[in-house]
Write a protein that holds these residues in place. Structure first.
Motif, PDB file in Angstrom:
ATOM      1  N   UNK A  82      -1.351 111.459 -14.002  1.00  0.00           N
ATOM      2  CA  UNK A  82      -2.276 110.681 -14.812  1.00  0.00           C
ATOM      3  C   UNK A  82      -2.140 111.085 -16.281  1.00  0.00           C
ATOM      4  N   UNK A  83      -2.597 110.222 -17.211  1.00  0.00           N
ATOM      5  CA  UNK A  83      -2.402 110.518 -18.631  1.00  0.00           C
ATOM      6  C   UNK A  83      -3.021 111.850 -19.018  1.00  0.00           C
ATOM      7  N   UNK A  84      -2.452 112.445 -20.059  1.00  0.00           N
ATOM      8  CA  UNK A  84      -2.913 113.761 -20.500  1.00  0.00           C
ATOM      9  C   UNK A  84      -4.406 113.742 -20.787  1.00  0.00           C
ATOM     10  N   UNK A  85      -5.098 114.736 -20.264  1.00  0.00           N
ATOM     11  CA  UNK A  85      -6.532 114.865 -20.511  1.00  0.00           C
ATOM     12  C   UNK A  85      -6.803 116.297 -20.969  1.00  0.00           C
ATOM     13  N   UNK A  86      -6.948 116.478 -22.285  1.00  0.00           N
ATOM     14  CA  UNK A  86      -7.103 117.840 -22.809  1.00  0.00           C
ATOM     15  C   UNK A  86      -8.347 118.535 -22.274  1.00  0.00           C
ATOM     16  N   UNK A 113      -9.352 118.341 -18.994  1.00  0.00           N
ATOM     17  CA  UNK A 113      -9.329 118.565 -17.551  1.00  0.00           C
ATOM     18  C   UNK A 113      -8.076 119.232 -17.047  1.00  0.00           C
ATOM     19  N   UNK A 114      -8.026 120.564 -17.154  1.00  0.00           N
ATOM     20  CA  UNK A 114      -6.824 121.248 -16.676  1.00  0.00           C
ATOM     21  C   UNK A 114      -6.692 121.138 -15.158  1.00  0.00           C
ATOM     22  N   UNK A 115      -5.495 120.883 -14.651  1.00  0.00           N
ATOM     23  CA  UNK A 115      -5.309 120.904 -13.196  1.00  0.00           C
ATOM     24  C   UNK A 115      -5.364 122.348 -12.700  1.00  0.00           C
TER      25      UNK A 115
END
Lengths: 381, 260
Positions: free
Chosen positions: A169-173, A175-177
């Motif tokens: 999914x697009x980068x989400x600063x 929400x770290x996996x």
């Protein structure tokens, strides 16, 4: 030890009535794959492989072993979901490639070393010995190159058509996996973060790897084994280098990609990645061991007083040990042959590399966290 | 008939202006074929027979170079469609996958990069096992070590460009290390020692090693552009230069290694 028991017991308890031999086997592998067992095992395997290299490199022994390994490696994909999901992650495919290619080429190199070492003993020429026998580049070399290019292109196109490059999914600063992993080729270094602070695992050790590799030709003064495969003539150089490359680099990468799950907890190859699992950390420093456990008192206020036992140990390791090693006959001879500068450069690089396994063993046996712990100035070793 | 056509092509002015030698069938023309071609003349005219055995060289250095070229070509094609801006980067990749006839280019580029890293490691292992870093090839080994680092940096900087979760968090993990650089990182040991007169720290979150890498305190817009430029221009140029040095030094240091 606690992590082993707490994580494998539910597996057995859940299907208590119908525990099959396969489950028992998986449980066995999960139990024994934790680093404190598997890393020493890999080391033993490596040492065995180098000292028994004349035996197992015979094609009649190697290929059956390789076939069995391949069948087992891929055979568990339909038998276990977590194993399958790890192995089939697109960005993990290179790891499987690395494992098989490294094993194959290790064999190819050692096979020729075995033949050469045997030939030298009975006075026959080396495989590579044909100084007078020159061939023209066209056609002998250019056609090999052309074929290699064509094959490589075919493999690359097939690989690309069959397997989509990963796109999440697009980068989400925000929400770290979990787990967050570096690219796979740096996962050996990320694995070192378990045992070292980032300034060591991420800066000093990689820097010294590069420096050490570059310094290698100037340190290794052994004139033998130049331009042909051999093990017998360069045992120390090959074992040291291969320990660094195979165990501390490749095996740690395999751990980092395949066996490190949420919160960088260790999971066996057949264990479900449970993100709620909490591994209690009860790690202690050398200063705790000295002042609290041995002297049965309190930690001193002053940082330098508190950390002197660790500083003495570190000073011993980095400064005294390279000298004391010369008392061992083998290193004493090296010191004499290599001269002052070469020997001490080699010895310091050597003890720095050996600090990695030593700290690992310290962690596994007494939960050692830091030898020197000075969080006040960000200096933790 | 066919032979006649081939012959008339070979005798034409165009053909003989490109290839200055006859069909490489005898020793003289084979030597000419290698010597009079810019690309082939990287090779010496003759090589040691055992030196070019596949089981000796494993062909891994050559394949690394070939993969570098494949990466360059597929990378240039990708550059036509990709914009290194936070708003577009991810959607450009989606578009590329969905709308392009040759939508496999990104796959070739990514898997080729992984293959190149493995090939470079195996090449290093081969050179180590044959002791080919020993004199007179010491310096070429050093050049090779730098190329090894550049290969991994190329792959690392490329990892960010798809701008998906995998990308930014892998780079976040990687660049966190820079923060801990001794003396030069915000959380590194010895940072406090670097001070201007009056106790003004030199290393701040806006001047440390991580800031240099990311052009910010986290992986954002500026980091994407920085990694793009490094990935497409700076590192490939450096690598290409050093590859030339590496090849040239093989020749100067006596060609493929062998027993002295």
């Amino acid at each position: 030890m606690h992590t082993l028991i707490s994580n494998t017991m539910p597996l057995l308890a859940a299907g208590a009535e119908q525990v099959t031999a396969l489950d028992k086997f998986k449980d066995f592998v999960n139990r024994w794959s934790v680093p404190q067992f598997s890393l020493p095992l890999f080391l033993l395997l490596m040492i065995g492989a180098f000292f028994g290299y004349r035996k197992w490199t015979k094609p009649i022994i190697f290929w059956p072993m390789m076939i069995v390994f391949t069948v087992v490696y891929f055979g568990f994909i339909p038998l276990d979901d977590s194993y399958a999901s790890i192995l089939q992650k697109p960005d993990n495919v290179p790891i499987s490639m690395m494992i098989f290619l490294t094993l194959f080429f290790l064999w190819l190199g050692l096979r020729q070393a075995a033949i050469n070492d045997h030939n030298m003993e009975i006075g026959k020429p080396l495989i590579e010995e044909d100084r007078e026998d020159k061939v023209l580049c066209w056609p002998d070399l250019v056609y090999t190159e052309l074929l290699a290019m064509v094959l490589c292109t075919v493999v690359l196109i097939l690989w690309s058509v069959l397997l989509k490059a990963p796109l999440e999914s697009p980068a989400n600063p925000a929400g770290p996996p979990n787990p967050s992993k570096a690219p796979w080729y740096f996962l050996g270094l990320q694995e070192l973060l378990v045992y070292f602070d980032p300034w060591m695992a991420g800066v000093v050790l990689p820097g010294l790897i590069i420096l050490g590799l570059a310094a290698m030709p100037y340190i290794d003064t052994n004139p033998k084994g130049n331009g042909y495969y051999t093990f017998k003539e360069r045992k120390f150089a090959i074992l040291t280098w291969m320990f660094g490359y195979l165990i501390l680099w490749c095996v740690l990468i395999v751990f980092g990609t395949f066996l490190r799950g949420p919160n960088w907890n260790f999971f066996g190859p057949f264990q479900v990645w449970d993100s709620h699992r909490v591994d209690p950390l009860t790690n202690i420093n050398i200063s705790d061991i000295w002042y609290v456990v041995i002297l049965d008192g309190k930690l001193p206020e002053s940082m330098l007083v508190r950390e002197w036992p660790g500083m003495v140990l570190a000073a011993f390791w980095f400064f005294a040990l390279p000298y004391l090693m010369t008392k061992i006959r083998f290193f004493g001879r090296l010191r004499y042959q290599m001269g002052f500068a070469r020997y001490y450069l080699m010895a310091v690089l050597f003890v720095v590399m050996m600090l990695v396994p030593v700290k690992m063993v310290g962690r596994w046996t007494m939960n050692l966290k830091y030898i020197i712990a000075m969080p006040e100035i960000n200096f933790n070793l | 008939m066919l032979q006649g056509v081939i012959n008339s092509i070979r005798e034409s002015q165009v053909w003989s202006s490109i290839f200055r030698h006859g069909v490489p069938r005898d020793r003289r023309t084979r030597v000419m074929a290698v010597m009079s071609n810019l690309f082939l003349h990287l090779h010496p005219v003759a090589v040691r027979k055992s030196g070019i055995r596949l089981s000796f060289t494993w062909c891994m250095g050559g394949l690394t170079f070939f993969l570098f070229i494949a990466e360059t070509i597929s990378g240039v094609l990708l550059m036509f469609y990709y914009r290194p801006v936070v708003e577009y980067a991810y959607s450009d990749i989606i578009q590329m996958r969905a709308a392009l006839t040759l939508g496999v280019m990104r796959e070739i580029h990514r898997w080729g990069a992984h293959a190149m890293i493995i090939a470079v490691w195996l090449h290093m292992m081969r050179v180590f096992l044959t002791g080919s870093y020993k004199p007179p090839r010491e310096f070429n080994w050093v050049v090779g070590v730098i190329l090894l680092v550049l290969t991994m940096l190329l792959s690392f900087t490329g990892y960010l460009l798809p701008w998906d979760q995998l990308a930014i968090w892998a780079i976040t993990v990687g660049s966190k290390m820079a923060e801990a650089t001794p003396f030069a990182g915000m959380n590194g040991p010895g940072r406090e020692l670097l001070q201007l007169p009056g106790g003004i720290p030199i290393v701040t979150p806006y001047s440390d090693a991580k800031f240099l890498l990311l052009a910010g305190d986290s992986v954002g817009e500026a980091a994407l552009l920085r990694f793009y430029v490094l990935h497409c221009i700076a590192i490939p140029l450096a690598a290409a230069t050093l590859i030339a040095v590496h090849f040239w030094r093989i020749r100067k240091d006596g060609g493929i290694s062998g027993p002295m």
